[in-house]
Design an enzyme around this catalytic site. Structure first.
Site, PDB file in Angstrom:
ATOM      1  N   SER A 128       3.058   2.034   2.853  1.00 16.12           N
ATOM      2  CA  SER A 128       2.735   2.665   4.134  1.00 16.12           C
ATOM      3  C   SER A 128       3.161   4.120   4.134  1.00 16.12           C
ATOM      4  O   SER A 128       4.150   4.495   3.489  1.00 16.12           O
ATOM      5  CB  SER A 128       3.445   1.919   5.269  1.00 16.12           C
ATOM      6  OG  SER A 128       3.370   2.646   6.477  1.00 16.12           O
ATOM      7  N   TYR A 153      10.507  -1.356   9.565  1.00 16.07           N
ATOM      8  CA  TYR A 153       9.216  -1.559   8.903  1.00 16.07           C
ATOM      9  C   TYR A 153       9.101  -0.642   7.690  1.00 16.07           C
ATOM     10  O   TYR A 153       8.757  -1.079   6.586  1.00 16.07           O
ATOM     11  CB  TYR A 153       8.078  -1.290   9.886  1.00 16.07           C
ATOM     12  CG  TYR A 153       6.721  -1.255   9.232  1.00 16.07           C
ATOM     13  CD1 TYR A 153       6.148  -2.404   8.713  1.00 16.07           C
ATOM     14  CD2 TYR A 153       6.012  -0.060   9.128  1.00 16.07           C
ATOM     15  CE1 TYR A 153       4.901  -2.370   8.096  1.00 16.07           C
ATOM     16  CE2 TYR A 153       4.766  -0.016   8.519  1.00 16.07           C
ATOM     17  CZ  TYR A 153       4.222  -1.174   8.010  1.00 16.07           C
ATOM     18  OH  TYR A 153       2.992  -1.132   7.393  1.00 16.07           O
TER      19      TYR A 153
END
Length: 352
Positions: A128, A153
């Site tokens: 990501s 995350y």
């Protein structure tokens, strides 16, 4: 033709990738736990399309279930694996951190073990843009360090890259991490900005605009993401004997990391303006401060991807959002979609 295991196959990117692989003749085994993080009916509608395709098989299981995942690898013996299954969402990681460790860390080690045990020829996995965290140098490059994540995350995605490198080094497993930048498009996730804003505008509700609109994102159309994944998947990385561990972008192990982004940083207010044009309505805006875990700007340097894989995303935001709104109105009901006005490239990219 190859036998490919796609985890998260009922998810946004997994659905599009599975369709693309099936269309070119690959055999796809799709894994998903169909969790209720967002409306399971949307996942079910995606899955129904995949199950209608010859060459697709679905396995409903949780990636964190070690025995089930090991059994699936033994049964299927995939030649390649694309790991897209993860607990997504930066803000939700503040509320439910354990879900991220279970899915993104425990689940990923189960995938790595399956690949190691069955001599998988290439593992490509979703990382990501959030791994860049507190970095302030733009555009973000895979040559930059990513040691200051701003959300759990992001930390789990950084952990995936570290775990993958370890397996590449120890066992010669070719792995490629793909740092996706703000993916949007038809069949998108309901927790993402394009979906949230479109729904609110159509329902006459205000939209929440964080950091008082002073946000910039590298919005990347889903078809471009899929093209990048497929091209990378077909090119397992080789060890780089000249690699130096001082450079995060290379390794002596068969390991690579790429950014997949549209290599433009677009103001959030411009994205909202395009949606307003597509919908023929003006959004009521609720201007709010920056949220914990967010970053003010993202911008992908895709030079490595273009040079080594021969591809760089290029779908204009105006065209991508028009296609998204057209799908949204068709899926949920609505009228035709007007085209959005394009901005000059320099203005859209933030160049002066």
């Amino acid at each position: 033709m190859a036998r490919i295991l796609v985890t998260g196959a009922a998810g946004f990117i997994g659905f599009h990738l599975s369709r693309r692989l099936l269309a070119r003749g690959d055999e796809v085994v799709g894994l998903d736990n169909l969790n209720p993080y967002y409306d399971p009916r949307l996942k079910g509608a995606r899955l129904a399309q995949l199950e209608a395709e010859p060459g697709f098989r679905f396995a409903r299981m949780d990636l964190a279930d070690r025995d089930a995942v090991a059994g699936l690898f033994r049964e299927v013996r995939p030649e390649r694996v694309v790991n897209l299954a993860a607990q997504a969402g930066v803000r939700y990681s503040l509320e439910n951190p354990h879900a991220y460790v279970e899915s993104n860390v425990v689940g990923f080690i189960n995938v790595l073990e399956g690949c190691r045990s069955h001599q998988v020829e290439h593992l490509a996995y979703a990382s990501s843009s959030s791994v860049y965290g507190a970095n302030t140098e733009l555009p973000f490059s895979v040559r930059h360090g990513v040691d200051h994540p701003l959300s759990l995350y992001a930390a789990t995605k950084k952990a995936n890259e570290l775990m993958a490198h370890t397996y590449s080094h120890l066992y010669g497993l070719p792995t490629t991490g793909l740092r996706f930048f703000t993916v949007y498009g038809p069949w998108g996730r309901p927790d993402m900005a394009a979906f949230l804003f479109t729904r609110a505008i159509l329902e006459g509700r205000p939209i929440d605009v964080f950091n008082h609109g002073r946000m910039r994102r590298d919005f990347t159309y889903v078809d471009d993401i899929v093209e990048g994944v497929v091209r990378v998947l077909d090119r397992p990385p080789a060890p780089d004997p000249a690699g130096t561990y001082d450079d995060p972008g290379v390794s002596r192990a068969p390991y690579r990391v790429y950014n997949i982004g549209n290599h433009q940083s677009v103001e959030l207010m411009r994205m909202i303006e395009i949606l307003e044009q597509c919908l023929g309505r003006t959004a009521e805006k609720n201007m709010l401060p920056m949220q914990p875990g967010d970053v003010p700007a993202t911008f992908a340097d895709v030079d490595d991807l273009a040079r080594e894989v021969g591809f760089a995303p290029a779908t204009p935001l105006e065209e991508g959002l028009r296609r998204f709104v057209e799908w949204y109105l068709g899926f949920y009901g609505g009228g035709p979609v007007p085209a959005a006005r394009a901005e000059p490239a320099a203005a859209a990219s933030g160049a002066s």
